[in-house]
Each structure stands twice: as structure tokens, then as C-alpha cells.
Design a protein around this motif. Structure first.
Motif, PDB file in Angstrom:
ATOM      1  N   UNK A 179       0.913  -1.246   0.001  1.00  0.00           N
ATOM      2  CA  UNK A 179      -0.106  -0.080   0.049  1.00  0.00           C
ATOM      3  C   UNK A 179       0.464   1.399   0.358  1.00  0.00           C
ATOM      4  N   UNK A 180       0.396   2.186  -1.058  1.00  0.00           N
ATOM      5  CA  UNK A 180       0.742   3.481  -0.496  1.00  0.00           C
ATOM      6  C   UNK A 180       0.002   4.120   0.331  1.00  0.00           C
ATOM      7  N   UNK A 181       0.699   4.943   1.178  1.00  0.00           N
ATOM      8  CA  UNK A 181       0.618   5.389   2.390  1.00  0.00           C
ATOM      9  C   UNK A 181       0.253   6.947   2.949  1.00  0.00           C
ATOM     10  N   UNK A 182       0.306   7.670   3.763  1.00  0.00           N
ATOM     11  CA  UNK A 182       0.173   8.730   4.151  1.00  0.00           C
ATOM     12  C   UNK A 182      -0.062   8.150   5.995  1.00  0.00           C
ATOM     13  N   UNK A 183       1.432   8.335   6.539  1.00  0.00           N
ATOM     14  CA  UNK A 183       1.758   8.721   7.618  1.00  0.00           C
ATOM     15  C   UNK A 183       1.733   9.333   8.558  1.00  0.00           C
ATOM     16  N   UNK A 184       1.515   9.005   9.969  1.00  0.00           N
ATOM     17  CA  UNK A 184       1.499   9.984  11.106  1.00  0.00           C
ATOM     18  C   UNK A 184       1.926   9.752  12.012  1.00  0.00           C
ATOM     19  N   UNK A 203       1.002   2.904  17.037  1.00  0.00           N
ATOM     20  CA  UNK A 203       0.272   3.748  17.718  1.00  0.00           C
ATOM     21  C   UNK A 203       1.072   5.240  16.784  1.00  0.00           C
ATOM     22  N   UNK A 204       0.708   4.250  15.493  1.00  0.00           N
ATOM     23  CA  UNK A 204       0.741   4.913  13.797  1.00  0.00           C
ATOM     24  C   UNK A 204      -0.403   5.489  13.336  1.00  0.00           C
ATOM     25  N   UNK A 205      -0.523   6.144  12.380  1.00  0.00           N
ATOM     26  CA  UNK A 205      -1.978   6.279  11.692  1.00  0.00           C
ATOM     27  C   UNK A 205      -2.393   6.611  10.319  1.00  0.00           C
ATOM     28  N   UNK A 206      -2.155   5.790  10.178  1.00  0.00           N
ATOM     29  CA  UNK A 206      -2.416   5.124   8.801  1.00  0.00           C
ATOM     30  C   UNK A 206      -3.558   5.752   7.526  1.00  0.00           C
ATOM     31  N   UNK A 207      -3.135   6.274   6.418  1.00  0.00           N
ATOM     32  CA  UNK A 207      -4.462   6.499   5.811  1.00  0.00           C
ATOM     33  C   UNK A 207      -3.930   5.914   4.547  1.00  0.00           C
ATOM     34  N   UNK A 208      -5.141   4.588   3.851  1.00  0.00           N
ATOM     35  CA  UNK A 208      -3.964   4.292   2.710  1.00  0.00           C
ATOM     36  C   UNK A 208      -4.878   4.888   1.646  1.00  0.00           C
ATOM     37  N   UNK A 209      -3.923   5.527   0.410  1.00  0.00           N
ATOM     38  CA  UNK A 209      -3.860   6.063  -0.451  1.00  0.00           C
ATOM     39  C   UNK A 209      -4.417   5.927  -2.200  1.00  0.00           C
ATOM     40  N   UNK A 210      -3.564   3.899  -1.569  1.00  0.00           N
ATOM     41  CA  UNK A 210      -3.825   2.980  -3.218  1.00  0.00           C
ATOM     42  C   UNK A 210      -2.532   2.599  -2.540  1.00  0.00           C
ATOM     43  N   UNK A 211      -3.610   0.943  -2.951  1.00  0.00           N
ATOM     44  CA  UNK A 211      -2.687  -0.670  -2.653  1.00  0.00           C
ATOM     45  C   UNK A 211      -3.216  -1.251  -3.861  1.00  0.00           C
ATOM     46  N   UNK A 212      -2.280  -2.523  -3.490  1.00  0.00           N
ATOM     47  CA  UNK A 212      -2.572  -3.504  -5.075  1.00  0.00           C
ATOM     48  C   UNK A 212      -2.297  -5.063  -3.604  1.00  0.00           C
TER      49      UNK A 212
END
Length: 126
Positions: free
Chosen positions: A34-39, A84-93
Motif C-alpha cells: 500500500x501507498x500510505x500517508x503516515x503520521x 500508535x501510528x496513524x495510517x491513511x491508505x491512498x492506494x494499494x495492490x
């Protein structure tokens, strides 16, 4: 776990052609990349998600805190969420799960290694 590579080779492996994953299904159902935005909070003592970064003209492997984006395997992301990371899925395979792909190989060589080490220990006692 005696050896990490053989242990990892006994886990399910991605096989087949990747298919676009509906990111609205969330991370829990994903078996793929997955391509993600990580916080990553500054409070996480040992960040676990790597990121290649250029620093003063040289490329380094870093483990940053803060916000960043990158491609990761689903297991890495699931573990990061537990920390405790916050992960937002942007695209995935997603992939099909290949089970026991290397089991015969690992079992054969593990038995050889075990027998060799045992023969050395027995020989030392004599």
C-alpha cells in the motif's frame, strides 16, 4: 525462532498478479502493498517504518517521526498501527496468499543443520 529468514519463508507469500485494492475496505483486509500517508507521533521511541531520504545530497535510510508517505507491506503497516501510528491508505495492490511455498525446502535444510550441529555436540563429548 532459530533463524529469521527461514521463519519468514514459512509465512504466507504474495503470489499471482496484483489486483487493485479498494482502500475503503481498510488495512485489516489487505494482503499486499500500500501507498500510505503516515503520521508517526514524536512520542514513539523506536519508529519502525523506514523511509529513504536525501540529506545533504546523500541518500539515507531513516526511521522518521511526523508525516510522510511511502509504499509498505501490509504486515509492517498493521504492526505500526499497533504501536500508535496513524495510517491513511491512498492506494494499494492485493495478492493471493501462497501457503507453504518454501516449506519442503526449509524443512530439508533445517533438518540437515540440526543433524550437523547435533553430531558436533556429540563428538565434543567423546
Amino acid at each position: 525462532i532459530n533463524s529469521l529468514y527461514p521463519f519468514a519463508m514459512l509465512l504466507d507469500m504474495p503470489v499471482g498478479s496484483p489486483k487493485i485494492y479498494d482502500v475503503t475496505k481498510g488495512l485489516d483486509n489487505l494482503f499486499g502493498f500500500a501507498y500510505v500517508e503516515v503520521d508517526c507521533s514524536e512520542n514513539i521511541f523506536n519508529p519502525v517504518l523506514p523511509l529513504r531520504a536525501e540529506i545533504e545530497g546523500k541518500e539515507y535510510l531513516t526511521f522518521p517521526t511526523g508525516m510522510f508517505k511511502g509504499w509498505y507491506w501490509c504486515s509492517e503497516l498493521k504492526y505500526a498501527v499497533e504501536l500508535g501510528y496513524k495510517i491513511k491508505l491512498l492506494k494499494a495492490y492485493e495478492f493471493e496468499r501462497g501457503q507453504d511455498l518454501f516449506k519442503d525446502f526449509i524443512d530439508y535444510f533445517y533438518e540437515l543443520k540440526r543433524d550437523f550441529i547435533f553430531s558436533i555436540k556429540v563428538g565434543e563429548r567423546m
